[in-house]
Scaffold this motif. Structure first.
Motif, PDB file in Angstrom:
ATOM      1  N   MET A 220       2.665  -5.411  -8.705  1.00  0.00           N
ATOM      2  CA  MET A 220       3.099  -4.873  -9.987  1.00  0.00           C
ATOM      3  C   MET A 220       3.991  -3.667  -9.766  1.00  0.00           C
ATOM      4  O   MET A 220       3.814  -2.904  -8.810  1.00  0.00           O
ATOM      5  CB  MET A 220       1.896  -4.471 -10.854  1.00  0.00           C
TER       6      MET A 220
ATOM      7  N   HIS B  32       5.014  -1.517 -12.869  1.00  0.00           N
ATOM      8  CA  HIS B  32       4.924  -1.486 -14.335  1.00  0.00           C
ATOM      9  C   HIS B  32       6.250  -1.108 -14.999  1.00  0.00           C
ATOM     10  O   HIS B  32       6.885  -0.153 -14.573  1.00  0.00           O
ATOM     11  CB  HIS B  32       3.858  -0.481 -14.756  1.00  0.00           C
TER      12      HIS B  32
ATOM     13  N   SER C  52       5.393  -7.531 -13.457  1.00  0.00           N
ATOM     14  CA  SER C  52       4.298  -8.108 -12.683  1.00  0.00           C
ATOM     15  C   SER C  52       4.806  -9.287 -11.877  1.00  0.00           C
ATOM     16  O   SER C  52       5.654 -10.061 -12.352  1.00  0.00           O
ATOM     17  CB  SER C  52       3.171  -8.564 -13.612  1.00  0.00           C
TER      18      SER C  52
ATOM     19  N   LEU D 193      -0.721 -12.760 -15.649  1.00  0.00           N
ATOM     20  CA  LEU D 193      -1.911 -12.097 -16.184  1.00  0.00           C
ATOM     21  C   LEU D 193      -2.072 -12.389 -17.672  1.00  0.00           C
ATOM     22  O   LEU D 193      -2.654 -11.595 -18.406  1.00  0.00           O
ATOM     23  CB  LEU D 193      -1.835 -10.590 -15.931  1.00  0.00           C
TER      24      LEU D 193
ATOM     25  N   GLY E 250       2.637  -8.244 -17.604  1.00  0.00           N
ATOM     26  CA  GLY E 250       1.425  -7.804 -16.927  1.00  0.00           C
ATOM     27  C   GLY E 250       0.238  -7.643 -17.862  1.00  0.00           C
ATOM     28  O   GLY E 250      -0.897  -7.842 -17.477  1.00  0.00           O
ATOM     29  N   CYS E 251       0.493  -7.292 -19.117  1.00  0.00           N
ATOM     30  CA  CYS E 251      -0.558  -7.063 -20.099  1.00  0.00           C
ATOM     31  C   CYS E 251       0.118  -6.947 -21.450  1.00  0.00           C
ATOM     32  O   CYS E 251       1.344  -7.032 -21.561  1.00  0.00           O
ATOM     33  CB  CYS E 251      -1.344  -5.792 -19.775  1.00  0.00           C
TER      34      CYS E 251
ATOM     35  N   ASP F 167       2.503  -3.828 -21.362  1.00  0.00           N
ATOM     36  CA  ASP F 167       3.719  -4.033 -20.579  1.00  0.00           C
ATOM     37  C   ASP F 167       4.627  -5.086 -21.200  1.00  0.00           C
ATOM     38  O   ASP F 167       5.856  -4.966 -21.159  1.00  0.00           O
ATOM     39  CB  ASP F 167       3.358  -4.450 -19.152  1.00  0.00           C
ATOM     40  N   SER F 168       4.040  -6.137 -21.768  1.00  0.00           N
ATOM     41  CA  SER F 168       4.844  -7.191 -22.375  1.00  0.00           C
ATOM     42  C   SER F 168       5.654  -6.658 -23.556  1.00  0.00           C
ATOM     43  O   SER F 168       6.831  -7.001 -23.727  1.00  0.00           O
ATOM     44  CB  SER F 168       3.952  -8.343 -22.833  1.00  0.00           C
TER      45      SER F 168
ATOM     46  N   VAL G 216      -4.782  -3.961 -11.438  1.00  0.00           N
ATOM     47  CA  VAL G 216      -4.600  -5.371 -11.783  1.00  0.00           C
ATOM     48  C   VAL G 216      -5.722  -5.829 -12.719  1.00  0.00           C
ATOM     49  O   VAL G 216      -5.481  -6.516 -13.716  1.00  0.00           O
ATOM     50  CB  VAL G 216      -4.530  -6.240 -10.521  1.00  0.00           C
TER      51      VAL G 216
ATOM     52  N   CYS H 253      -4.979  -4.359 -16.157  1.00  0.00           N
ATOM     53  CA  CYS H 253      -3.928  -5.059 -16.891  1.00  0.00           C
ATOM     54  C   CYS H 253      -4.386  -6.440 -17.352  1.00  0.00           C
ATOM     55  O   CYS H 253      -4.018  -6.899 -18.434  1.00  0.00           O
ATOM     56  CB  CYS H 253      -2.679  -5.181 -16.021  1.00  0.00           C
TER      57      CYS H 253
END
Length: 219
Positions: free
Chosen positions: A60, A62, A65, A69, A83-84, A87-88, A144, A147
């Motif tokens: 990752m 940030h 990623s 995930l 990534g989460c 982050d998205s 990780v 996330c």
């Protein structure tokens, strides 16, 4: 080797291709050896710019990623792993040309598919909520895992169902507007140089400015 130059090469590769660059590619780009790249990546990981996996592979950077995930983010011809939830929603704000972006995921509780067009102008509409499992003070203990447990659910009812099924404690629940505000400027400047991570007090100010408070956020 200049670790800031290495950091920038990693981030720009992720932004352009959606994938993490390998050691050999970075070594060729920067004119150094692969062992020097590995050492530089470890220094960046120690400074929390990256998360590394086995053999110092980049997992990752940030909000990027290298591993799936639970989210995908697509803009133009580029597809990124989100990534989460945080982050998205941040990617369209950070990457030039990624506004708007299509963010897609499935509800961890019921498996229902969800997708939003995320822009820099305003939060997407929707009744869905984000659930963050790991409190802010512990997020980097296993980033990780952290996330992987910042997910989007159909509703608070689905959050409750998932918590009951997994035995996890309730974390923080955010509506889409709050998630969008949190993500919008959090990674500002990461594709430029020099870049300096926020000091804790600055991070706290940002969290308060988007409407977050309480023990979960360390505020």
């Amino acid at each position: 080797m200049d670790t800031e130059e290495l950091r920038l090469a990693v981030y720009r590769s992720f932004a352009a291709t959606g994938r993490a660059p390998g050691h050999d590619r970075l070594a060729a780009e920067l004119g150094v050896t692969a062992p020097e790249i590995r050492a530089g990546l470890r220094r960046l990981a120690d400074a929390r710019h990256l998360a590394l996996g086995p053999d110092d592979t980049i997992v990752m950077a940030h909000p990027f990623s290298a591993v799936p995930l639970g989210f995908s983010v697509m803009a133009g011809a580029t597809l990124w792993f989100g990534g989460c939830a945080w982050d998205s929603f941040a990617l369209p704000h950070l990457v030039p040309g990624a506004d708007p972006a299509l963010v897609a995921t499935t509800c961890p509780a019921c498996g229902r598919a969800h997708a939003w067009t995320v822009t820099r102008q305003a939060p997407p509409a929707g009744e869905q909520v984000a659930h963050f499992l790991v409190p802010a003070a512990r997020m980097w203990q296993d980033v990780v895992h952290t996330c992987a447990h910042q997910r989007l659910f159909c509703s608070t009812d689905c959050v409750d169902d998932w918590l009951a099924a997994t035995g996890n404690p309730r974390g923080a629940v955010l509506d889409l507007a709050t998630l969008w505000r949190l993500a919008a400027h959090w990674y500002e400047g990461r594709l430029g140089s020099p870049y300096t991570r926020r000091e804790p007090a600055e991070a706290a100010d940002h969290l308060r400015s988007v409407g977050l408070s309480g023990e979960f956020w360390g505020l």
